[in-house]
Motif scaffolding. Structure first.
Motif, PDB file in Angstrom:
ATOM      1  N   THR A  10      60.770  69.689 -38.957  1.00  0.00           N
ATOM      2  CA  THR A  10      60.909  68.997 -37.681  1.00  0.00           C
ATOM      3  C   THR A  10      61.566  69.969 -36.706  1.00  0.00           C
ATOM      4  N   PRO A  11      60.758  70.658 -35.930  1.00  0.00           N
ATOM      5  CA  PRO A  11      61.348  71.638 -35.001  1.00  0.00           C
ATOM      6  C   PRO A  11      62.249  70.966 -33.972  1.00  0.00           C
ATOM      7  N   GLN A  23      76.040  76.646 -37.412  1.00  0.00           N
ATOM      8  CA  GLN A  23      75.921  77.682 -38.441  1.00  0.00           C
ATOM      9  C   GLN A  23      77.288  78.039 -39.009  1.00  0.00           C
ATOM     10  N   ALA A  24      78.293  78.137 -38.145  1.00  0.00           N
ATOM     11  CA  ALA A  24      79.654  78.430 -38.612  1.00  0.00           C
ATOM     12  C   ALA A  24      80.166  77.307 -39.511  1.00  0.00           C
ATOM     13  N   ALA A  25      79.924  76.063 -39.131  1.00  0.00           N
ATOM     14  CA  ALA A  25      80.348  74.928 -39.950  1.00  0.00           C
ATOM     15  C   ALA A  25      79.594  74.914 -41.276  1.00  0.00           C
ATOM     16  N   ALA A  26      78.308  75.238 -41.231  1.00  0.00           N
ATOM     17  CA  ALA A  26      77.509  75.270 -42.460  1.00  0.00           C
ATOM     18  C   ALA A  26      78.062  76.312 -43.427  1.00  0.00           C
ATOM     19  N   THR A  27      78.391  77.477 -42.908  1.00  0.00           N
ATOM     20  CA  THR A  27      78.972  78.529 -43.750  1.00  0.00           C
ATOM     21  C   THR A  27      80.298  78.077 -44.339  1.00  0.00           C
ATOM     22  N   GLN A  28      81.142  77.464 -43.521  1.00  0.00           N
ATOM     23  CA  GLN A  28      82.445  76.986 -43.980  1.00  0.00           C
ATOM     24  C   GLN A  28      82.291  75.900 -45.045  1.00  0.00           C
ATOM     25  N   ARG A  31      76.940  75.197 -46.961  1.00  0.00           N
ATOM     26  CA  ARG A  31      75.650  74.520 -46.813  1.00  0.00           C
ATOM     27  C   ARG A  31      74.716  75.407 -46.009  1.00  0.00           C
ATOM     28  N   SER A  32      73.438  75.093 -46.073  1.00  0.00           N
ATOM     29  CA  SER A  32      72.474  75.717 -45.176  1.00  0.00           C
ATOM     30  C   SER A  32      72.636  75.072 -43.803  1.00  0.00           C
ATOM     31  N   LEU A  33      72.052  75.690 -42.797  1.00  0.00           N
ATOM     32  CA  LEU A  33      72.073  75.094 -41.461  1.00  0.00           C
ATOM     33  C   LEU A  33      71.413  73.724 -41.506  1.00  0.00           C
ATOM     34  N   ASN A  34      70.285  73.625 -42.175  1.00  0.00           N
ATOM     35  CA  ASN A  34      69.596  72.333 -42.294  1.00  0.00           C
ATOM     36  C   ASN A  34      70.490  71.312 -43.000  1.00  0.00           C
ATOM     37  N   GLY A  35      71.135  71.726 -44.077  1.00  0.00           N
ATOM     38  CA  GLY A  35      72.013  70.822 -44.813  1.00  0.00           C
ATOM     39  C   GLY A  35      73.161  70.318 -43.964  1.00  0.00           C
ATOM     40  N   GLU A  36      73.698  71.186 -43.124  1.00  0.00           N
ATOM     41  CA  GLU A  36      74.796  70.792 -42.237  1.00  0.00           C
ATOM     42  C   GLU A  36      74.317  69.760 -41.215  1.00  0.00           C
ATOM     43  N   VAL A  38      71.679  67.723 -41.460  1.00  0.00           N
ATOM     44  CA  VAL A  38      71.363  66.470 -42.158  1.00  0.00           C
ATOM     45  C   VAL A  38      72.644  65.717 -42.501  1.00  0.00           C
ATOM     46  N   ASN A  39      73.641  66.424 -43.011  1.00  0.00           N
ATOM     47  CA  ASN A  39      74.906  65.778 -43.364  1.00  0.00           C
ATOM     48  C   ASN A  39      75.558  65.132 -42.149  1.00  0.00           C
ATOM     49  N   ARG A  40      75.571  65.830 -41.034  1.00  0.00           N
ATOM     50  CA  ARG A  40      76.191  65.291 -39.827  1.00  0.00           C
ATOM     51  C   ARG A  40      75.419  64.101 -39.276  1.00  0.00           C
ATOM     52  N   LEU A  41      74.099  64.162 -39.306  1.00  0.00           N
ATOM     53  CA  LEU A  41      73.302  63.021 -38.831  1.00  0.00           C
ATOM     54  C   LEU A  41      73.497  61.814 -39.740  1.00  0.00           C
ATOM     55  N   ARG A  42      73.501  62.030 -41.044  1.00  0.00           N
ATOM     56  CA  ARG A  42      73.712  60.906 -41.964  1.00  0.00           C
ATOM     57  C   ARG A  42      75.072  60.263 -41.736  1.00  0.00           C
ATOM     58  N   SER A  43      76.107  61.070 -41.523  1.00  0.00           N
ATOM     59  CA  SER A  43      77.439  60.494 -41.312  1.00  0.00           C
ATOM     60  C   SER A  43      77.488  59.714 -39.994  1.00  0.00           C
ATOM     61  N   THR A  44      76.698  60.115 -39.020  1.00  0.00           N
ATOM     62  CA  THR A  44      76.627  59.394 -37.753  1.00  0.00           C
ATOM     63  C   THR A  44      76.067  57.992 -37.947  1.00  0.00           C
ATOM     64  N   PHE A  45      75.059  57.872 -38.801  1.00  0.00           N
ATOM     65  CA  PHE A  45      74.384  56.594 -38.996  1.00  0.00           C
ATOM     66  C   PHE A  45      74.949  55.781 -40.156  1.00  0.00           C
ATOM     67  N   LYS A  46      75.858  56.358 -40.928  1.00  0.00           N
ATOM     68  CA  LYS A  46      76.437  55.652 -42.072  1.00  0.00           C
ATOM     69  C   LYS A  46      77.102  54.364 -41.604  1.00  0.00           C
ATOM     70  N   GLY A  47      76.782  53.275 -42.279  1.00  0.00           N
ATOM     71  CA  GLY A  47      77.379  51.995 -41.944  1.00  0.00           C
ATOM     72  C   GLY A  47      76.574  51.202 -40.936  1.00  0.00           C
TER      73      GLY A  47
END
Length: 61
Positions: A10-11, A23-28, A31-36, A38-47
């Motif tokens: 999904t471009p 990218q900096a957060a993903a490295t910290q 995670r990959s950039l994609n993983g970071e 996805v994780n942030r989007l999921r936490s936004t919609f959680k609940g």
């Protein structure tokens, strides 16, 4: 159970500064950039799924 398949790409255009921050957060977070992203989007919609009711069907109340 079926094998996990890879989702189609999904471009998304991101401003350079935001991409750098992600990218900096993903490295910290090791995670990959994609993983970071996805994780942030999921936490936004959680609940929200648990609290929202399904849309009403036409003709039903």
């Amino acid at each position: 159970m079926t094998a996990k398949t890879q989702a189609a790409p999904t471009p998304v255009r991101l401003p350079d500064d935001l991409k750098g921050d992600l990218q900096a957060a993903a490295t910290q977070n090791d995670r990959s950039l994609n993983g970071e992203i996805v994780n942030r989007l999921r936490s936004t919609f959680k609940g929200k799924r648990a609290h929202s009711s399904p849309p009403a069907l036409k003709g039903q109340q």
